[in-house]
Design an enzyme around this catalytic site. Structure first.
Site: not given
Length: 463
Positions: A242, A317
């Site tokens: 990120k 996820r």
């Protein structure tokens, strides 16, 4: 702590005012005159301070959120050294103001050198009026759980590793009387939780998988409800790193779903809820070191599904999928998953609402949505249509872990739904889980969002 009283014996008093409200004759004449003038004025709030005495007047409003925000305004005006305050009023509006005041009293001061000087001294919020002890007790317990969750989200990863998160959950389990079992890395390997293990490969800290259970003697549900919460204690994005500003620097909050679900079970146990609830918390950090999993890898999940990894920053996820697969052994009547899962949820609803996706019965969805509306933790419902599964089909594996630029919140939910064999609700709390600036009674930092919603949901479950 909220508690009932039958006397006005504090230096700070709040009157909730409607047409029938009268003020105690023991107050000085100028206070009574101020009260009467306020009662007929168009102002919604007023405040007078005389010496060390504080008098607050708030017009009663059936909009409970406005009453909570009024509670926050009182906390802002109240002296830091005030130790007790009495609220005079009746019914839900009084409770809402008390709730807003109590939630506004939260502070996270652990790392301040001058914490003692900063700390609010308020310990007791007395309520004088037609309010039940049961409602006071229930609210105290829910607020306690929210504060715990806020603490967890606010803790930096230098303290809150996956193992430490499990220890914190064990502590509240011991206190509230619910069962906690913590599985370590070797047990996770035996379960073949490929998603959780893959995300953990870049870390020097081992993962944990924590199982919580609140089971009353005579539960109203024959089969449990399973709550699954994302426990990524820090997320760098892994090899799909990120950018720092406005992204990675807030990622201690990426275990907000774990805090929400553990906090919900904490509140349920404290309130002796009659609903059988199981919690599952997969936890790890996501870093680019060691033998970190990489874009292009194919991971075999606990249920045997193969997943092509196209972005290691779609790690939530991956760990949640294994937990949802694990839920099948309990044959639950409902699985509710919560996670700070996608930036797309912020694009869709901002910080003002969570995003709910579900294949459960619409009556269940409505109960959750209504509970969120009542406590002002609002949610918008997004579709979970099968069309969206086309976006997560891989050319070399069963699934891929991202679905492209569009409908990212929904495709993430669709990915998780693949692993659920029972009715499934997914709540993406990426927006409301953390505030970057002070925001009324939600505070600054971790908000503990979702606990009040699910507590309201369980309080009315099957009624």
């Amino acid at each position: 702590m909220l508690q009932l009283t039958n006397t006005l014996n504090t230096d700070a008093v709040v009157y909730i005012v409607n047409e029938q409200t009268s003020i105690d004759a023991q107050f000085p004449q100028y206070i009574q005159e101020t009260f009467e003038a306020f009662k007929t004025s168009e102002a919604n709030e007023d405040f007078i301070k005389v010496g060390n005495k504080n008098y607050f007047f708030v017009k009663e409003n059936q909009d409970l959120e406005k009453m909570r925000v009024a509670g926050f305004a009182i906390r802002q005006k109240l002296d830091k050294k005030a130790t007790a305050i009495t609220i005079v009023g009746n019914n839900e509006t009084t409770l809402a103001l008390a709730e807003g005041l109590a939630l506004s009293n939260y502070q996270f001061l652990k790392y301040f050198k001058d914490a003692d000087d900063r700390e609010y001294q308020l310990e007791n919020i007395f309520v004088l009026g037609n309010v039940s002890q049961a409602s006071i007790t229930e609210m105290n317990n829910v607020i306690k759980a929210v504060f715990w969750a806020r603490d967890m989200v606010n803790e930096p990863s230098s303290y809150l590793s996956a193992q430490q998160l499990s220890k914190e959950i064990q502590e509240i389990g011991d206190e509230a009387g619910f069962l906690v079992e913590v599985l370590g890395k070797s047990e996770i390997q035996k379960l073949k939780m490929g998603g959780l293990l893959a995300v953990n490969m870049g870390s020097i800290e081992p993962p944990t998988f924590t199982i919580l259970e609140h089971k009353p003697e005579n539960p109203i549900n024959d089969k449990p409800i399973v709550l699954v919460g994302k426990g990524v204690v820090y997320d760098t994005g892994g090899l799909s790193l990120k950018p720092t500003a406005g992204s990675m620097d807030l990622m201690k909050s990426d275990m907000g779903g774990a805090a929400m679900m553990a906090g919900t079970i904490y509140a349920a146990a404290l309130n002796k809820s009659n609903v059988h609830i199981i919690g599952l918390i997969p936890a790890t950090d996501n870093r680019p070191g060691q033998n970190a999993y990489a874009p292009g890898d194919v991971i075999t999940m606990m249920d045997g599904t193969t997943v092509e990894v196209l972005n290691t920053d779609a790690e939530g996820r991956m760990i949640l999928a294994d937990a949802i697969s694990y839920a099948d052994r309990f044959n639950p009547e409902l699985i509710i998953n919560a996670a700070t899962l996608t930036g797309a949820a912020l694009v869709a609803a901002g910080s003002r609402a969570a995003c709910l996706m579900s294949n459960a019965d619409e009556a269940v969805n409505k109960q959750i949505l209504d509970a969120g509306t009542k406590v002002y933790e609002r949610m918008v419902q997004l579709p979970l249509w099968d069309d969206y599964k086309e976006q997560i089909k891989s050319s070399i594996a069963d699934l891929k872990n991202i679905g492209g630029r569009f409908a990212g919140t929904i495709t993430a939910g669709k990915f998780l739904e693949h692993f659920a064999k029972q009715p499934f609700v997914h709540i993406d709390i990426a927006g409301p889980a953390f505030t970057e600036a002070p925001e009324n009674y939600r505070g600054h930092g971790g908000t503990g969002t979702g606990i009040r919603t699910l507590s309201e949901f369980f309080a009315n479950y099957k009624k």
